[in-house]
Every structure is written in structure tokens, then in C-alpha cells.
Write an enzyme that holds these catalytic residues in place. Structure first.
Site, short mmCIF file in Angstrom:
data_model
loop_
_atom_site.label_atom_id
_atom_site.label_comp_id
_atom_site.label_asym_id
_atom_site.label_seq_id
_atom_site.Cartn_x
_atom_site.Cartn_y
_atom_site.Cartn_z
N ASP A 65 2.01 -2.70 8.75
CA ASP A 65 0.68 -2.15 7.99
C ASP A 65 -0.40 -2.26 9.17
O ASP A 65 -0.53 -3.72 9.63
CB ASP A 65 0.54 -3.01 6.81
CG ASP A 65 1.45 -2.68 5.74
OD1 ASP A 65 2.43 -1.72 5.91
OD2 ASP A 65 1.21 -3.03 4.39
N ASP A 75 2.79 5.12 -5.90
CA ASP A 75 2.43 3.68 -6.15
C ASP A 75 2.26 3.57 -7.78
O ASP A 75 1.71 4.19 -8.25
CB ASP A 75 1.20 3.21 -5.46
CG ASP A 75 1.24 3.63 -4.22
OD1 ASP A 75 2.55 3.33 -3.48
OD2 ASP A 75 0.36 3.70 -3.35
#
Length: 245
Positions: A8, A130
Site C-alpha cells: 500500500d 469493499d
């Protein structure tokens, strides 16, 4: 099933967030290319990159780092998410050598864009869904919609989406175990292969995913666990390779 290390990216560094909160970031390395090398040397067969700044700003911010990793490992499948909301951005990443782009927020807000992207870049498009309590979240998880994950996933079947990355927000970065039940339910409800994400802590969590005996689950993304040492990439991949369904 593939074990897929996550890198990330925030402000050029490699970080992990807890539950998607930008203000709750742990910096693990200021050299993401070296971090990619670590996971490749550890035997990973695919990398998951996320441009966190891009996810919040709606356009690529850490693109140079992504390109550097893709060029260093031209034979390694790399998937990138975060801020991918135009065909131009997809083209940029594909030209840079990225194997798959992950469309998240835009897939929820403009589902027809997924079909356009799949037609323009066949075999290159993954949808990132998500969820919180079964409902789709968007905009770096800042908003929760009234759309059910399974309903949206089925909509993309005809588009030619390569996979769905399914993240349970309540689990992500918390290392409390993956939501196996919800992941398996999604994989069983759609013809699109599913990549599990969020909450994987150790080998036991990988075993639970395998024990679900769901052929549609083709991979598991892991972040904090491999950075904090509770999961070893090579060991986890060996467990998957040796599992007899």
C-alpha cells in the site's frame, strides 16, 4: 490459491492502514521497490499494489513507484488499485507493464464503466468490492452504499471481469481473521473468480479459506500479517500448493 502480498503506497512510502483510515497508517518502508523485491525473493507469484493517495484523490499519485516495480519485474503479474477512474489511467498502467487494474469506487458509482474498460482492455480488469455488513463501500471506504455486494458482482459477469477483490472493511488491517463465510458466499454466487482480502493473520486463516473448498476463491491478499511477521509468504503458498481439495 495464490498468496498475494500487498504493498500500500502513501506519499511514496509502503504503509498499512487499519480499517482504511488514512490517519491510522503504519509506515513499514520508505522503499516500496525494495519491499517488492523482498516478497518476490520470498516466492510470491503475484503482487497487489494500492495507491492510497490515488484512492482518496481519484487519480494516480504514486504512479512512478508502481511503474518502477512493474519494470523491475516484467514477468510478475501485478495488480494495481486506487484512483483508477478513467480509461486513460488504465492505459497508463497497462503501458507501464501492470497486468491488472482494479476498479473500485467507479465500478459502484458507474457500473457501465467496467464494461467499457473490459472492452478496451480485455483480460486486464479486476473489480474491487469493499463491503461493510454485506453492503458496498466506496471512496476509500468513506461512504457505505445501499448496494449488496453479491447483486453488484453478478452485474459484472457479462462484462468479462478477470476477478473480484473482495475486502471486508471491518476485518482489514485488524488481523482478526478473514471473513471466510462472506468470501465463499460471494464466490459461490458469481462466475467471476474471487480474491479474498482483509484480516488474514496467520496460516490458520489461510487454512480456513482452503477448508471452505470453494474453487472460485483463487487468491488471498495479505498485508499487515507479512509485515509484522505472523505469516510467511513461502510457507503460506506451500500450504496452498499442497492442499488437496
Amino acid at each position: 490459491m495464490l498468496i498475494i502480498p500487498a504493498i500500500d503506497l502513501k506519499d511514496g512510502a509502503c504503509v498499512r492502514l487499519r480499517q482504511g483510515l488514512m490517519e491510522d497508517a503504519t509506515v513499514f518502508s520508505d522503499d516500496p521497490v525494495a519491499m517488492a523485491a523482498k516478497w518476490v525473493d520470498g516466492g510470491c507469484r503475484r503482487l497487489h499494489l494500492v495507491d492510497l493517495n490515488g484512492a482518496f484523490e481519484g487519480k494516480p499519485v504514486n504512479g512512478e513507484v508502481v511503474t518502477a516495480i512493474a519494470r523491475r519485474y516484467p514477468d510478475l503479474p501485478i495488480q494495481i488499485g486506487g484512483g483508477i477512474r478513467s480509461l486513460e489511467t488504465i492505459e497508463h498502467y497497462v503501458r507501464a507493464g501492470v497486468s491488472y487494474v482494479i476498479i473500485g469506487t467507479k465500478a459502484v458509482k458507474q457500473p457501465e464503466f467496467v464494461g467499457e474498460a473490459c472492452r478496451a482492455f480485455p483480460g486486464k480488469v479486476i473489480v474491487g468490492l469493499d463491503a461493510k455488513d454485506g453492503f458496498v463501500a466506496t471512496d476509500g471506504w468513506a461512504e457505505v452504499s445501499e448496494v449488496q455486494v453479491i447483486d453488484l458482482a453478478r452485474r459484472f459477469e457479462a462484462d468479462g471481469v478477470s476477478a473480484i477483490v473482495y475486502t471486508d472493511i471491518s476485518k482489514d488491517g485488524m488481523m482478526q481473521g478473514c471473513n471466510v463465510e462472506a468470501t465463499a458466499a460471494l464466490a459461490n454466487a458469481t462466475r467471476i473468480p474471487v480474491i479474498a482480502s482483509g484480516g488474514i493473520h496467520n496460516l490458520g486463516d489461510i487454512q480456513k479459506l482452503l477448508d471452505a473448498r470453494t474453487p472460485g476463491i483463487i487468491g488471498a491478499i495479505t498485508g499487515r500479517a507479512i509485515y509484522e511477521g505472523t505469516l510467511d509468504v513461502a510457507e503460506a503458498q506451500a500450504l496452498c500448493d499442497n492442499f488437496k481439495a
